[in-house]
Design an enzyme around this catalytic site. Structure first.
Site, PDB file in Angstrom:
ATOM      1  N   CYS A 158      18.535  40.901 -36.371  1.00  0.00           N
ATOM      2  CA  CYS A 158      18.029  42.232 -36.702  1.00  0.00           C
ATOM      3  C   CYS A 158      16.670  42.494 -36.068  1.00  0.00           C
ATOM      4  O   CYS A 158      16.564  43.234 -35.110  1.00  0.00           O
ATOM      5  CB  CYS A 158      17.952  42.443 -38.211  1.00  0.00           C
ATOM      6  SG  CYS A 158      17.285  44.074 -38.654  1.00  0.00           S
ATOM      7  N   SER A 160      14.684  46.688 -44.402  1.00  0.00           N
ATOM      8  CA  SER A 160      15.832  47.597 -44.476  1.00  0.00           C
ATOM      9  C   SER A 160      16.603  47.410 -45.777  1.00  0.00           C
ATOM     10  O   SER A 160      17.044  48.388 -46.394  1.00  0.00           O
ATOM     11  CB  SER A 160      16.757  47.380 -43.276  1.00  0.00           C
ATOM     12  OG  SER A 160      16.093  47.688 -42.067  1.00  0.00           O
ATOM     13  N   HIS A 216      21.577  41.458 -44.146  1.00  0.00           N
ATOM     14  CA  HIS A 216      22.213  41.831 -42.880  1.00  0.00           C
ATOM     15  C   HIS A 216      21.612  41.110 -41.669  1.00  0.00           C
ATOM     16  O   HIS A 216      22.030  41.372 -40.549  1.00  0.00           O
ATOM     17  CB  HIS A 216      22.051  43.339 -42.671  1.00  0.00           C
ATOM     18  CG  HIS A 216      20.627  43.742 -42.446  1.00  0.00           C
ATOM     19  ND1 HIS A 216      19.719  43.826 -43.477  1.00  0.00           N
ATOM     20  CD2 HIS A 216      19.945  44.035 -41.302  1.00  0.00           C
ATOM     21  CE1 HIS A 216      18.544  44.168 -42.986  1.00  0.00           C
ATOM     22  NE2 HIS A 216      18.646  44.286 -41.676  1.00  0.00           N
ATOM     23  N   CYS A 237      14.370  41.312 -44.911  1.00  0.00           N
ATOM     24  CA  CYS A 237      14.122  42.490 -44.089  1.00  0.00           C
ATOM     25  C   CYS A 237      13.841  43.715 -44.953  1.00  0.00           C
ATOM     26  O   CYS A 237      14.454  43.894 -46.011  1.00  0.00           O
ATOM     27  CB  CYS A 237      15.331  42.745 -43.189  1.00  0.00           C
ATOM     28  SG  CYS A 237      15.125  44.147 -42.074  1.00  0.00           S
ATOM     29  N   HIS A 272      15.013  49.227 -48.688  1.00  0.00           N
ATOM     30  CA  HIS A 272      15.323  50.658 -48.782  1.00  0.00           C
ATOM     31  C   HIS A 272      16.500  50.890 -49.737  1.00  0.00           C
ATOM     32  O   HIS A 272      16.499  51.844 -50.523  1.00  0.00           O
ATOM     33  CB  HIS A 272      15.669  51.226 -47.407  1.00  0.00           C
ATOM     34  CG  HIS A 272      14.484  51.478 -46.532  1.00  0.00           C
ATOM     35  ND1 HIS A 272      13.493  52.369 -46.849  1.00  0.00           N
ATOM     36  CD2 HIS A 272      14.139  50.957 -45.317  1.00  0.00           C
ATOM     37  CE1 HIS A 272      12.586  52.396 -45.886  1.00  0.00           C
ATOM     38  NE2 HIS A 272      12.954  51.549 -44.951  1.00  0.00           N
TER      39      HIS A 272
END
Length: 362
Positions: A159, A40, A59, A38, A43
């Site tokens: 997610c 995210s 996650h 992912c 980041h």
């Protein structure tokens, strides 16, 4: 257990042996089956969002319960589960009003001794740390997984599917017949597209700079595509919708995480419409919009995790998948082992996937 550890931002993850604690009361030890690649997590790898280091990221995951701690009643050893990276207490004001994603009492990763190397602690991420063979999570993070749903498909419900579906259904509460724009067609963006189609949007404009993602968006329900590398996406969309809405869409979703595209989403919203910011705009950045446009009753809505009601929404999504009403398998274009995690994130940064998944043999 083997885990991919982030020790420095903007550096490759390192595969290391890490010790994971036994579950305490209310906790569940899960053997990882599959984890999504992912954006995210990227980041945090790049330092756009701060997190204490060293840490184990990840996650978006599904697995099998290895051991349940004292007092756990909803799952037991051997159960297959999809994991929510936002556990909730169920009793605070936010939970009671139906917004468990904003739970006031649950703190993720609050116990510092969950992950260790000798005397040193490894910081847990999102209450999960899914780039590892095992995860120690709170009971409320575990959503039972129906038989027949593959782990690699189920993990995405944790997610990207939840985030995209929830942004449409929970955050925007999109009405049937609405016009929609989606900026950014990664895993989350494609789920916004297909969720808007499922919810009865009359027209869906998919915006990206990659031709393969624009083609995929049509397969997921987009009625129109805009190549932002060739045309100004705001002007193109407003011209295409002038006769329908006077220019602009009812809901414009930003699914990249850039200030520029968030501003474009606001510009794409019609008078009285809404921009829904789903992407993670880096910490410290600001969004600038023409203040006078608030007099047209345009709105900006923030969406975290699709305003998820995890225990209700995730089983619903798994059922929709079993009924072939939403596409998940079609989204997975790349599969990797944990040993290939740095290759996976290199591919993600190159735009060489719709969604990648790490699969675990254990």
């Amino acid at each position: 257990m083997k885990a991919a550890v982030l020790r420095e931002t903007k550096q490759p993850l390192t595969l290391e042996e890490v010790t994971i604690d036994d579950p305490k009361p209310g906790e569940v030890l899960v053997r990882t089956g599959a984890t999504g690649v992912c954006h995210s997590d990227l980041h945090y790898m790049l330092g756009a969002y701060p997190h204490p280091l060293p840490t184990i990221l990840g996650h978006e995951s599904a697995g099998m319960v290895e051991q349940a701690g004292e007092g756990v009643t909803t799952v037991k050893a051997g159960d297959r589960v999809v994991l929510s990276f936002v556990p909730s207490c169920g009793n605070c004001e936010r939970c009671v009003e139906g917004r468990p994603v904003l739970c006031l009492r649950t703190r993720r990763g609050e116990r510092p001794d969950k992950l260790t190397q000798g005397e040193a602690s490894i910081n847990q991420f999102a209450g999960m740390s899914a780039f590892a063979e095992m995860q120690l999570v709170q009971e409320s993070a575990c959503i039972p997984l129906p038989d027949g749903v593959p782990m690699e498909s189920a993990c995405l419900v944790g997610c990207s599917v939840m985030t995209g579906f929830g942004a449409v259904v929970n955050t925007a509460q999109m009405e049937p017949g609405s016009t929609v724009a989606v900026i950014g067609l990664g895993g989350v963006g494609l789920n916004i597209v297909q969720s808007a189609a499922l919810a009865g949007a009359s027209r869906i404009f998919a915006v990206d700079i990659a031709e393969d993602k624009l083609q995929a968006a049509r397969q997921f329900g987009a009625t129109d595509t805009i190549d932002a590398s060739q045309d100004d996406p705001v002007d193109t969309l407003k011209k295409a919708t002038k006769r329908i809405t006077g220019g602009g869409v009812d809901y414009a979703f930003e699914a990249i995480g850039l200030a520029k595209t968030a501003e474009q989403a606001f510009a794409m919203a019609r008078r009285g419409g809404a921009a829904v910011i789903v992407g993670m705009v880096p910490v410290g950045e600001r969004i600038s919009v023409p203040a006078a446009q608030f007099l047209t009753e345009k709105r900006i809505l923030g969406s975290f995790y699709g305003s998820a009601r995890q225990a209700k929404d995730m089983p619903k999504l798994l059922q929709l998948y079993q009924q072939d009403k939403i596409k998940i398998d079609e989204m997975i274009t790349n599969r990797y082992s944990l040993d290939q995690i740095n290759e996976a994130y290199d591919d993600l940064q190159k735009g060489a996937m719709l969604r990648g998944v790490l699969t675990f043999e254990n």
